[in-house]
Design a protein around this motif. Structure first.
Motif, PDB file in Angstrom:
ATOM      1  N   ASP A 143      34.322  45.487  27.906  1.00  0.00           N
ATOM      2  CA  ASP A 143      34.903  46.939  27.839  1.00  0.00           C
ATOM      3  C   ASP A 143      35.792  47.357  26.872  1.00  0.00           C
ATOM      4  O   ASP A 143      36.984  46.695  26.956  1.00  0.00           O
ATOM      5  N   GLY A 144      35.508  47.739  25.636  1.00  0.00           N
ATOM      6  CA  GLY A 144      36.343  47.723  24.600  1.00  0.00           C
ATOM      7  C   GLY A 144      36.807  46.384  23.941  1.00  0.00           C
ATOM      8  O   GLY A 144      36.105  45.247  23.825  1.00  0.00           O
ATOM      9  N   ALA A 145      37.968  46.154  24.011  1.00  0.00           N
ATOM     10  CA  ALA A 145      38.727  44.899  23.668  1.00  0.00           C
ATOM     11  C   ALA A 145      38.965  43.997  24.795  1.00  0.00           C
ATOM     12  O   ALA A 145      38.990  42.832  24.593  1.00  0.00           O
ATOM     13  N   TRP A 146      38.712  44.608  25.949  1.00  0.00           N
ATOM     14  CA  TRP A 146      38.859  43.727  27.188  1.00  0.00           C
ATOM     15  C   TRP A 146      37.601  43.165  27.690  1.00  0.00           C
ATOM     16  O   TRP A 146      36.487  43.642  27.413  1.00  0.00           O
ATOM     17  N   VAL A 147      37.652  41.986  28.500  1.00  0.00           N
ATOM     18  CA  VAL A 147      36.431  41.352  29.120  1.00  0.00           C
ATOM     19  C   VAL A 147      36.650  41.516  30.671  1.00  0.00           C
ATOM     20  O   VAL A 147      37.475  40.972  31.176  1.00  0.00           O
ATOM     21  N   PHE A 148      35.775  42.096  31.273  1.00  0.00           N
ATOM     22  CA  PHE A 148      35.885  42.122  32.976  1.00  0.00           C
ATOM     23  C   PHE A 148      34.889  41.121  33.673  1.00  0.00           C
ATOM     24  O   PHE A 148      33.776  41.128  32.872  1.00  0.00           O
ATOM     25  N   TYR A 149      35.103  40.596  34.774  1.00  0.00           N
ATOM     26  CA  TYR A 149      34.175  39.867  35.677  1.00  0.00           C
ATOM     27  C   TYR A 149      34.119  40.337  36.864  1.00  0.00           C
ATOM     28  O   TYR A 149      34.969  41.237  37.525  1.00  0.00           O
ATOM     29  N   ARG A 150      32.915  40.326  37.746  1.00  0.00           N
ATOM     30  CA  ARG A 150      32.735  40.712  38.923  1.00  0.00           C
ATOM     31  C   ARG A 150      31.490  39.917  39.543  1.00  0.00           C
ATOM     32  O   ARG A 150      30.970  39.146  38.850  1.00  0.00           O
ATOM     33  N   LEU A 151      31.680  39.938  40.891  1.00  0.00           N
ATOM     34  CA  LEU A 151      30.636  38.906  41.524  1.00  0.00           C
ATOM     35  C   LEU A 151      29.317  39.488  41.285  1.00  0.00           C
ATOM     36  O   LEU A 151      29.177  40.704  41.124  1.00  0.00           O
ATOM     37  N   THR A 152      28.303  38.396  41.250  1.00  0.00           N
ATOM     38  CA  THR A 152      26.847  39.173  41.086  1.00  0.00           C
ATOM     39  C   THR A 152      26.542  39.822  42.337  1.00  0.00           C
ATOM     40  O   THR A 152      26.706  39.216  43.380  1.00  0.00           O
ATOM     41  N   LEU A 177      38.014  53.646  22.133  1.00  0.00           N
ATOM     42  CA  LEU A 177      39.101  53.981  21.783  1.00  0.00           C
ATOM     43  C   LEU A 177      40.250  53.340  22.600  1.00  0.00           C
ATOM     44  O   LEU A 177      40.758  53.871  23.724  1.00  0.00           O
ATOM     45  N   GLU A 178      40.935  52.314  22.184  1.00  0.00           N
ATOM     46  CA  GLU A 178      41.611  51.371  22.862  1.00  0.00           C
ATOM     47  C   GLU A 178      43.074  52.215  23.242  1.00  0.00           C
ATOM     48  O   GLU A 178      43.584  51.830  24.184  1.00  0.00           O
ATOM     49  N   PHE A 179      43.485  53.050  22.547  1.00  0.00           N
ATOM     50  CA  PHE A 179      44.686  53.606  22.800  1.00  0.00           C
ATOM     51  C   PHE A 179      44.653  54.720  23.893  1.00  0.00           C
ATOM     52  O   PHE A 179      45.720  54.707  24.669  1.00  0.00           O
ATOM     53  N   LEU A 180      43.549  54.714  24.411  1.00  0.00           N
ATOM     54  CA  LEU A 180      43.346  55.454  25.771  1.00  0.00           C
ATOM     55  C   LEU A 180      43.769  54.491  26.901  1.00  0.00           C
ATOM     56  O   LEU A 180      44.498  54.861  27.872  1.00  0.00           O
ATOM     57  N   ARG A 181      43.407  53.240  26.881  1.00  0.00           N
ATOM     58  CA  ARG A 181      43.931  52.177  27.712  1.00  0.00           C
ATOM     59  C   ARG A 181      45.446  51.893  27.585  1.00  0.00           C
ATOM     60  O   ARG A 181      46.035  51.823  28.366  1.00  0.00           O
ATOM     61  N   GLU A 182      46.065  51.793  26.460  1.00  0.00           N
ATOM     62  CA  GLU A 182      47.330  51.611  26.048  1.00  0.00           C
ATOM     63  C   GLU A 182      48.213  52.606  26.389  1.00  0.00           C
ATOM     64  O   GLU A 182      49.375  52.318  26.927  1.00  0.00           O
ATOM     65  N   GLN A 183      47.697  53.938  26.144  1.00  0.00           N
ATOM     66  CA  GLN A 183      48.659  55.006  26.203  1.00  0.00           C
ATOM     67  C   GLN A 183      48.422  56.030  27.427  1.00  0.00           C
ATOM     68  O   GLN A 183      49.285  56.589  27.731  1.00  0.00           O
TER      69      GLN A 183
END
Length: 323
Positions: free
Chosen positions: A66-75, A261-267
């Motif tokens: 997700d953008g510059a991040w990577v998420f994990y969740r259970l299958t 648009l990573e700035f939306l996460r950061e700001q």
């Protein structure tokens, strides 16, 4: 579908390591980024990533960038996921190691909530200005009215109501309306706006949209407008919103298409940078909704974001069977 003996051994081998079992227990609570897991587990990011890779290869977790991040969740489904669920169900949550992890996860959540609370309090008065930075309000509202239909609606529920924009838009077509939000500053603004709009049968409550405590199937129109991208577990919010939809009713979700648009996460406290159509369709189906339709609104400016409006309906079949 059943697992072969070899497949069962692979699942048990993947889950049967202390750190990996801890990861599975944490992901059973919510989807998490690698950095967050590293913080909770107090282990380096490369080490946690190696464990996650093994869990993903065994089909126990799924990875989504997700953008510059990577998420994990259970299958979510399948025999392997069922087996993991059974293992976790039989694991004592009061175990000292797991309890410590859950406490650290609670601290991460609290920090997230505090940051978000400060942000919303700081920006409540100019919220509509911020939300209009990338999207034409006129186009979005016209599309939401189209998705909602003509009404009248017996009961409207707006989850994450913010400044009350959806309540003032859709409330005139509803016999009764309820808005929930976790920000008291937002609720105060919403109360002023619905009063100015003359919506006498509109109630505003402080509440969590993931656990609303509202009766199941009690609203024929539920709206979640530009909320999911702030949440740690957007799938849970969709399930809860879907639970509220009465037979023949609709759920409308407005949010962004995937972007970078990573700035939306950061700001601006955005946790997720948009949602893909297959992901949302799966969540709506899991919530028991069908007839999924999507409206796509391209940005009105070069640096803008694409808005998606998803609509899902609950079948009237249950209502007819009950009758």
């Amino acid at each position: 579908m059943r697992l072969s003996a070899a497949q069962a051994i692979d699942v048990l081998r993947a889950a049967g390591e202390p750190t990996r079992l801890r990861i599975l227990a944490l992901l059973a609570r919510e989807e998490l980024a690698v950095l967050e897991l590293s913080r909770v587990l107090d282990q380096s990011q490369p080490r946690v990533s190696r464990h996650l890779k093994l869990l993903a290869e065994a089909g126990l977790v799924e990875r989504f960038p997700d953008g510059a991040w990577v998420f994990y969740r259970l299958t979510g489904a399948g025999a392997a996921g069922d087996l993991v669920g059974e293992i976790l169900a039989r694991t004592d949550p009061a175990d000292a190691g797991l309890a410590r992890d859950f406490e650290r996860l609670a601290a991460v959540r609290a920090e997230r909530a505090a940051d978000a609370g400060e942000y919303f309090a700081r920006n409540a008065a100019r919220w509509d200005e911020i939300s209009a930075l990338y999207v034409s309000d006129t186009d979005v509202e016209a599309a939401i009215l189209k998705a909602a239909g003509r009404g009248p609606f017996r009961r409207l529920v707006d989850l994450g109501s913010g400044t009350g924009r959806m309540l003032t838009l859709l409330g005139p077509h509803a016999q009764a309306a309820l808005g929930l939000d976790l920000s008291h500053q937002m609720l105060n603004l919403a109360r002023s706006r619905v009063t100015e709009a003359g919506l006498e049968l509109c109630e505003l409550r402080h509440g969590d949209i993931v656990s609303t405590r509202l009766p199941a199937e009690s609203a024929d129109l539920v709206v979640v407008h530009q909320v999911l991208h702030y949440l740690a577990d957007p799938a849970a919010a969709v399930r809860e919103a879907g639970r509220l939809v009465a037979p023949g009713g609709r759920l409308i979700i407005a949010d962004f298409a995937p972007h970078s648009l990573e700035f939306l996460r950061e700001q601006h406290q955005h946790r997720r940078l948009g949602f893909a159509e297959p992901e949302m369709a799966r969540w709506l189906a899991d919530a028991g909704l069908s007839k999924v339709r999507v409206i796509t609104l391209p940005p009105t400016r070069k640096e803008g974001l694409t808005v998606k409006i998803w609509t899902g309906e609950r079948s009237r079949e249950r209502q007819r069977r009950a009758a």
